[in-house]
Design an enzyme around this catalytic site. Structure first.
Site, PDB file in Angstrom:
ATOM      1  N   ASP A   1       0.826  -1.202   0.000  1.00 41.53           N
ATOM      2  CA  ASP A   1       0.000   0.000   0.000  1.00 41.53           C
ATOM      3  C   ASP A   1       0.867   1.262   0.000  1.00 41.53           C
ATOM      4  O   ASP A   1       2.095   1.188   0.133  1.00 41.53           O
ATOM      5  CB  ASP A   1      -0.959  -0.001   1.210  1.00 41.53           C
ATOM      6  CG  ASP A   1      -0.284  -0.484   2.492  1.00 41.53           C
ATOM      7  OD1 ASP A   1       0.963  -0.488   2.559  1.00 41.53           O
ATOM      8  OD2 ASP A   1      -0.993  -0.872   3.423  1.00 41.53           O
TER       9      ASP A   1
ATOM     10  N   ASP B   1      -7.496  -1.722  14.165  1.00 39.44           N
ATOM     11  CA  ASP B   1      -8.896  -1.879  13.749  1.00 39.44           C
ATOM     12  C   ASP B   1      -9.089  -3.108  12.863  1.00 39.44           C
ATOM     13  O   ASP B   1     -10.145  -3.293  12.272  1.00 39.44           O
ATOM     14  CB  ASP B   1      -9.407  -0.598  13.057  1.00 39.44           C
ATOM     15  CG  ASP B   1      -8.725  -0.329  11.713  1.00 39.44           C
ATOM     16  OD1 ASP B   1      -7.818  -1.109  11.312  1.00 39.44           O
ATOM     17  OD2 ASP B   1      -9.086   0.667  11.059  1.00 39.44           O
TER      18      ASP B   1
ATOM     19  N   HIS C   1      -7.364  -3.916  10.075  1.00 37.12           N
ATOM     20  CA  HIS C   1      -7.038  -3.831   8.640  1.00 37.12           C
ATOM     21  C   HIS C   1      -5.782  -4.638   8.308  1.00 37.12           C
ATOM     22  O   HIS C   1      -4.875  -4.767   9.129  1.00 37.12           O
ATOM     23  CB  HIS C   1      -6.910  -2.371   8.167  1.00 37.12           C
ATOM     24  CG  HIS C   1      -5.717  -1.634   8.676  1.00 37.12           C
ATOM     25  ND1 HIS C   1      -5.810  -0.439   9.355  1.00 37.12           N
ATOM     26  CD2 HIS C   1      -4.375  -1.880   8.607  1.00 37.12           C
ATOM     27  CE1 HIS C   1      -4.600  -0.008   9.659  1.00 37.12           C
ATOM     28  NE2 HIS C   1      -3.719  -0.859   9.221  1.00 37.12           N
TER      29      HIS C   1
ATOM     30  N   GLU D   1      -9.586  -1.171   5.213  1.00 38.25           N
ATOM     31  CA  GLU D   1     -10.218  -0.803   6.475  1.00 38.25           C
ATOM     32  C   GLU D   1     -11.518  -1.601   6.657  1.00 38.25           C
ATOM     33  O   GLU D   1     -12.029  -2.190   5.696  1.00 38.25           O
ATOM     34  CB  GLU D   1     -10.510   0.702   6.477  1.00 38.25           C
ATOM     35  CG  GLU D   1      -9.253   1.582   6.414  1.00 38.25           C
ATOM     36  CD  GLU D   1      -8.457   1.609   7.727  1.00 38.25           C
ATOM     37  OE1 GLU D   1      -8.506   0.639   8.495  1.00 38.25           O
ATOM     38  OE2 GLU D   1      -7.769   2.620   7.966  1.00 38.25           O
TER      39      GLU D   1
END
Ligand code: F6R
Length: 256
Positions: free
Chosen positions: A64, A132, A134, A139
């Site tokens: 990413d 979270d 990811h 996400e």
């Protein structure tokens, strides 16, 4: 189910995963590595750096990249890959791609997918996990079938990553990330996590239901996954003792 290896510290994790990469490169000198950024994979790169592996034919794809940082920003993942991976490992930067590196954002996702396909896919994909849940920057809510595309970072991720920037306001809102569908096509997934802050995400990814609400749980759909965690990140795993038993009695010939 994923193989879960609980290690005493990050350095042990780094050596273990470096062993797997070394075995891969010995077997396939033109292996394709999937590299992650952030803090988690650093022990792997440090361990690899000490081994002097011949990596001249290896190619790599980053997971990413932030969107919107000025060219050459030290916290862009292109710069991080250069600093933490290509320079120390002696890997030719021309053999490493980062999503969006062609500059044309509108077509960057398709372009990246085509480049991975042209390389015949990723052999070993390193992954970290966000608090979270990811993986990559997929996400919560990301489609389990998603491909490389632009995403919006959650506030939680922006806050978590603010430590790399001067202030929260400087953390980009957008990113481009391989999709969960893209990641699942790599031939071996190696997910690392360290510290209590990752315990909930790891428990959800390894033992929770497979759900877009916790993107890391997509690893349960993959036939070859290795999860390497320290005691703190393993602290919420219901089957921790079983994973320890499995690893303690693992046949030596099996490798990771
Ligand atoms: C980075 C990436 C992210 C990180 C995750 C954890 O390329 O894909 O999923 O792995 O945000 O970050 P750290 O390792 O900094 O805790």
């Amino acid at each position: 189910m994923a193989e879960v290896i609980i290690v005493p510290d990050q350095a042990t994790a780094g050596e273990l995963v470096a062993d797997a990469i070394q075995a891969l490169v010995r077997h396939r000198p033109d292996a394709v590595l999937g590299v992650a950024t952030g803090s988690t994979p650093l022990p792997v790169y440090r361990a690899l750096g000490g081994r002097g592996l011949p990596l001249d034919r290896v190619r790599a794809f980053a997971l990413d990249e932030y969107v919107g940082l000025p060219e050459g920003h030290p916290e862009s993942y292109a710069a991080v890959v250069r600093r933490e991976v290509t320079d120390p490992l002696g890997l030719d930067p021309a053999r490493v791609r980062v999503p969006g590196d062609t500059g044309a954002l509108r077509t960057a996702g398709e372009d990246y997918e085509a480049a991975i396909a042209a390389a015949d896919g990723v052999d070993l994909q390193l992954l970290g996990i966000g608090t979270d849940g990811h993986i990559g920057f997929n996400e919560p809510g990301s489609s389990l079938a998603s491909r490389t595309r632009i995403k919006t970072l959650t506030e939680q991720t922006r806050r978590d990553n603010a430590r790399f920037f001067s202030s929260l306001a400087d953390v980009p809102r957008h990113c481009i990330t391989q999709g969960l569908g893209t990641i699942l096509e790599a031939r071996h997934l190696v997910l690392l996590a360290f510290g209590e802050g990752k315990a909930e995400a790891i428990a959800g990814a390894v033992e929770g239901p497979v759900t877009a609400s916790l993107p890391g749980s997509a690893i349960q759909l993959h036939p070859h996954v290795t999860v390497v965690v320290d005691e703190a990140a393993a602290s919420r795993l219901a089957l921790a003792q079983y994973y320890r038993d499995v690893y303690a009695h693992k046949p030596e010939w099996q490798g990771l």
